[in-house]
Scaffold this motif. Structure first.
Motif, short mmCIF file in Angstrom:
data_model
loop_
_atom_site.label_atom_id
_atom_site.label_comp_id
_atom_site.label_asym_id
_atom_site.label_seq_id
_atom_site.Cartn_x
_atom_site.Cartn_y
_atom_site.Cartn_z
N PRO A 314 3.24 -13.06 6.23
CA PRO A 314 4.37 -13.44 7.08
C PRO A 314 5.68 -12.81 6.60
N GLY A 315 6.45 -12.34 7.57
CA GLY A 315 7.76 -11.79 7.26
C GLY A 315 7.77 -10.32 6.90
N TYR A 316 6.59 -9.69 6.84
CA TYR A 316 6.51 -8.30 6.42
C TYR A 316 6.15 -7.35 7.57
#
Length: 341
Positions: A314-316
């Motif tokens: 998540p977030g990448y």
């Protein structure tokens, strides 16, 4: 023996070129899938044995037939460059015959340390080419990759010229914007900008590579009627693709098979890295480190998150957006200037 995947098979080509150059009395038989035979056509003393995954060599009984087929070649040694169940069985059977065998250690422990999220050890591991060299060393062949030789540029067939046009004084640049996993694909809106910036230069002709209906459709959208940008995906076979890549000045690629194909032909390759990283040992052969453009690890310190790009966190998702189109274009122009010196 190396059955797949395309990039992994392409990476053994420079090793075999060096082997037969340094040991001209050696005869090599490559066991792989029929599709990859063109990779090895021009290498002296190298024969190709097609692995028939769908009929003759399918299943366990098929592997026994494969072993019997290979046994007839009266080989002295067996190099397992794949190290999977199929190749391990063949390796074991050759060992029972008293043949010398060796296998490539893929370095899973080191790669896991590089890609894990906690207690990451961010340092380069041995490259896959170096690992293959170690395999041949176990069989008595010490190979030096420091002075590689490459094939001469291929003669482009008249049929292919109908698509590409004559090269003349143009700079031919290939762009392969896709990869097997999303974590390795540069955002297409940014790749569109790269294509538009490069296509403004009348001395450059772009060739877009890919495969499958979806990729071809996306590539056609990216062209936007630029006369010096040609989609070759779906229009040429592998032999023609090798001819074209051989004549490129630069290949811009993801961490994917096209990068390794271009590298094995001695073409300059610029690669873009997202979830993966060249430290994992899959950087294209004989390329400058500056040719590997990586996502910003200050903003995304957990990179690389995967060896193959099949794992994301998540977030990448936007990590590759930190590689700016302007920097990619600048890298391409820098390589072109060096070629002209």
């Amino acid at each position: 023996m190396r059955l797949s995947a395309m990039g992994d098979v392409a990476m053994i080509v420079p090793v075999l070129r060096a082997l037969v150059t340094q040991y001209p009395s050696a005869k090599i038989t490559v066991v792989s899938r029929p599709f990859f035979e063109p990779f090895f056509k021009e290498i002296p003393n190298v024969c190709f044995f097609a692995f028939d995954a769908h009929k003759r060599h399918k299943g366990f009984l098929g592997l026994l037939r494969l072993f019997n087929d290979l046994k007839k070649l009266n080989v002295d040694a067996f190099a397992d460059l794949h190290n999977v169940i199929r190749s391990k069985i063949i390796r074991f059977l050759f060992a029972l015959l008293g043949k010398k065998v060796a296998y490539t250690d893929k370095g899973r422990t080191e790669k896991k340390a590089l890609t894990r999220l906690e207690n990451k050890i961010f340092q380069p591991v041995k490259t896959m080419l170096e690992r293959h060299v170690s395999t041949f060393r176990k069989l008595g062949f010490s190979i030096d990759l420091n002075h590689p030789t490459f094939p001469v540029k291929a003669i482009i067939s008249e049929e292919l010229v109908q698509l590409t046009g004559e090269k003349r004084n143009l700079n031919w640049i290939g762009i392969a914007p896709f990869a097997q996993y999303e974590g390795k694909i540069y955002p297409l809106d940014l790749m569109q900008k790269v294509i538009e910036m490069l296509s403004e230069n009348s001395s450059i002709k772009l060739f877009l590579f890919g495969g499958g209906e979806k990729e071809i459709s996306l590539l056609n959208q990216m062209v936007k009627n630029n006369p010096n940008t040609i989609v070759v995906a779906g229009k040429i076979n592998l032999n023609q693709e090798l001819q074209l890549i051989s004549n490129l000045d630069i290949m811009l690629s993801m961490d994917s098979g096209n990068a390794h194909i271009a590298a094995m032909l001695g073409v300059s390759v610029i690669t873009l890295w997202g979830a993966t990283h060249p430290f994992a040992g899959f950087a294209p052969f004989n390329q400058d480190q500056e040719n590997c453009l990586t996502a910003d690890r200050i903003q995304f310190p957990l990179l690389p998150t995967s060896v193959y790009g099949n794992k994301t966190i998540p977030g990448y998702k936007d990590a590759m957006r930190t590689i700016l189109p302007e920097d990619i274009v600048k890298s391409i122009y820098t390589k072109l200037e060096k070629k002209q010196v």
